[in-house]
Design a protein around this motif. Structure first.
Motif, mmCIF file in Angstrom:
data_model
loop_
_atom_site.group_PDB
_atom_site.id
_atom_site.type_symbol
_atom_site.label_atom_id
_atom_site.label_comp_id
_atom_site.label_asym_id
_atom_site.label_seq_id
_atom_site.Cartn_x
_atom_site.Cartn_y
_atom_site.Cartn_z
ATOM 1 N N ARG A 37 0.837 -1.207 0.000
ATOM 2 C CA ARG A 37 0.000 0.000 0.000
ATOM 3 C C ARG A 37 0.868 1.251 0.000
ATOM 4 O O ARG A 37 0.589 2.214 -0.711
ATOM 5 C CB ARG A 37 -0.919 0.012 1.217
ATOM 6 N N ARG A 38 1.911 1.216 0.823
ATOM 7 C CA ARG A 38 2.809 2.368 0.925
ATOM 8 C C ARG A 38 3.507 2.614 -0.416
ATOM 9 O O ARG A 38 3.601 3.753 -0.872
ATOM 10 C CB ARG A 38 3.831 2.148 2.034
ATOM 11 N N ASP A 40 2.431 1.826 -3.352
ATOM 12 C CA ASP A 40 1.416 2.349 -4.268
ATOM 13 C C ASP A 40 1.190 3.834 -4.008
ATOM 14 O O ASP A 40 1.132 4.631 -4.943
ATOM 15 C CB ASP A 40 0.116 1.559 -4.113
ATOM 16 N N THR A 41 1.092 4.202 -2.747
ATOM 17 C CA THR A 41 0.884 5.604 -2.378
ATOM 18 C C THR A 41 2.052 6.471 -2.843
ATOM 19 O O THR A 41 1.858 7.618 -3.231
ATOM 20 C CB THR A 41 0.705 5.735 -0.847
ATOM 21 N N MET A 42 3.250 5.894 -2.815
ATOM 22 C CA MET A 42 4.446 6.627 -3.223
ATOM 23 C C MET A 42 4.629 6.643 -4.747
ATOM 24 O O MET A 42 5.596 7.199 -5.241
ATOM 25 C CB MET A 42 5.682 6.021 -2.555
ATOM 26 N N GLY A 43 3.712 6.022 -5.476
ATOM 27 C CA GLY A 43 3.757 6.055 -6.932
ATOM 28 C C GLY A 43 4.690 5.040 -7.559
ATOM 29 O O GLY A 43 5.226 5.273 -8.642
ATOM 30 N N ALA A 48 4.972 -2.039 -5.670
ATOM 31 C CA ALA A 48 3.716 -2.361 -4.982
ATOM 32 C C ALA A 48 3.171 -3.697 -5.455
ATOM 33 O O ALA A 48 2.752 -4.529 -4.648
ATOM 34 C CB ALA A 48 2.692 -1.247 -5.220
ATOM 35 N N GLU A 72 -6.064 -4.589 -3.321
ATOM 36 C CA GLU A 72 -4.910 -3.683 -3.407
ATOM 37 C C GLU A 72 -4.032 -4.010 -4.614
ATOM 38 O O GLU A 72 -3.547 -3.114 -5.292
ATOM 39 C CB GLU A 72 -4.083 -3.738 -2.126
ATOM 40 N N ALA A 76 -3.186 -1.329 -7.353
ATOM 41 C CA ALA A 76 -1.793 -0.904 -7.510
ATOM 42 C C ALA A 76 -1.217 -1.365 -8.845
ATOM 43 O O ALA A 76 -0.425 -0.663 -9.468
ATOM 44 C CB ALA A 76 -0.947 -1.437 -6.362
ATOM 45 N N ARG A 148 -9.960 5.824 1.575
ATOM 46 C CA ARG A 148 -9.331 5.164 0.414
ATOM 47 C C ARG A 148 -10.393 4.703 -0.581
ATOM 48 O O ARG A 148 -10.245 4.875 -1.794
ATOM 49 C CB ARG A 148 -8.486 3.994 0.905
ATOM 50 N N THR A 152 -11.349 6.116 -4.429
ATOM 51 C CA THR A 152 -11.510 5.216 -5.571
ATOM 52 C C THR A 152 -12.812 5.505 -6.303
ATOM 53 O O THR A 152 -12.845 5.588 -7.538
ATOM 54 C CB THR A 152 -11.472 3.748 -5.109
#
Length: 168
Positions: A37-38, A40-43, A48, A72, A76, A148, A152
């Motif tokens: 998840r982290r 994915d959040t960081m691009g 991910a 997820e 991702a 989250r 979406t």
């Protein structure tokens, strides 16, 4: 997560008694889910995807974290995994989330499924129907207070509306 996952694998390979390998593997899977998840959040969809695939290997298939990892991974890995794999993950993830009473996760999976693009055939939804279903899910998600999943739903609805020339 990686070290715990390796420890669980070694525990099984060595044939050591007890359920330590399962517990260690489950904990590793949870940590990899969080790390995925982290990432994915960081691009970083490639990282991910790798982390979430490993989480799926370690988490018990009948557990709620496995359902979360499927959804997820589909989100991702949107441009990384194949369309067929994404649809399979979302369908199975929504079913598993529903079985565990995880309504926000179930709705997130269903909304992501709606955003995979227009389908063809007699049962295919129109863009207007997709917008209506996404809007209904959004109202329910706002009551569940799941940021989250709300994000979406908003993105999915916005993408469909933009495709119709309706977005601001």
């Amino acid at each position: 997560g990686d070290h715990l996952g390796r420890a669980a694998s070694l525990h099984l390979e060595l044939g050591l008694p007890g359920d330590h390998a399962v517990r260690i593997g489950t904990e590793a899977g949870r940590r990899l889910l969080i790390a995925g998840r982290r990432a994915d959040t960081m691009g970083d969809p490639i990282r991910a995807t790798r982390l979430l695939q490993r989480a799926l290997e370690l988490l018990p298939a009948d557990g709620p974290d496995h359902a979360a990892a499927m959804v997820e991974l589909a989100a991702a890995g949107w441009n990384v995994v194949t369309l067929d794999e994404r649809l399979r993950l979302l369908d199975r993830g929504a079913e598993a989330a529903a079985a565990h009473g995880l309504r926000a996760l179930e709705l997130r999976a269903r909304v992501l499924r709606l955003g995979t693009g227009p389908e063809t055939g007699p049962g295919a939804l129109t863009e207007q129907e997709i917008i209506a279903e996404t809007t209904a899910a959004l109202a329910e998600l706002e009551d569940l207070d799941e940021p989250r999943a709300i994000a979406t739903a908003l993105c999915t609805r916005g993408d469909i509306e933009a495709g119709l020339g309706q977005a601001a």
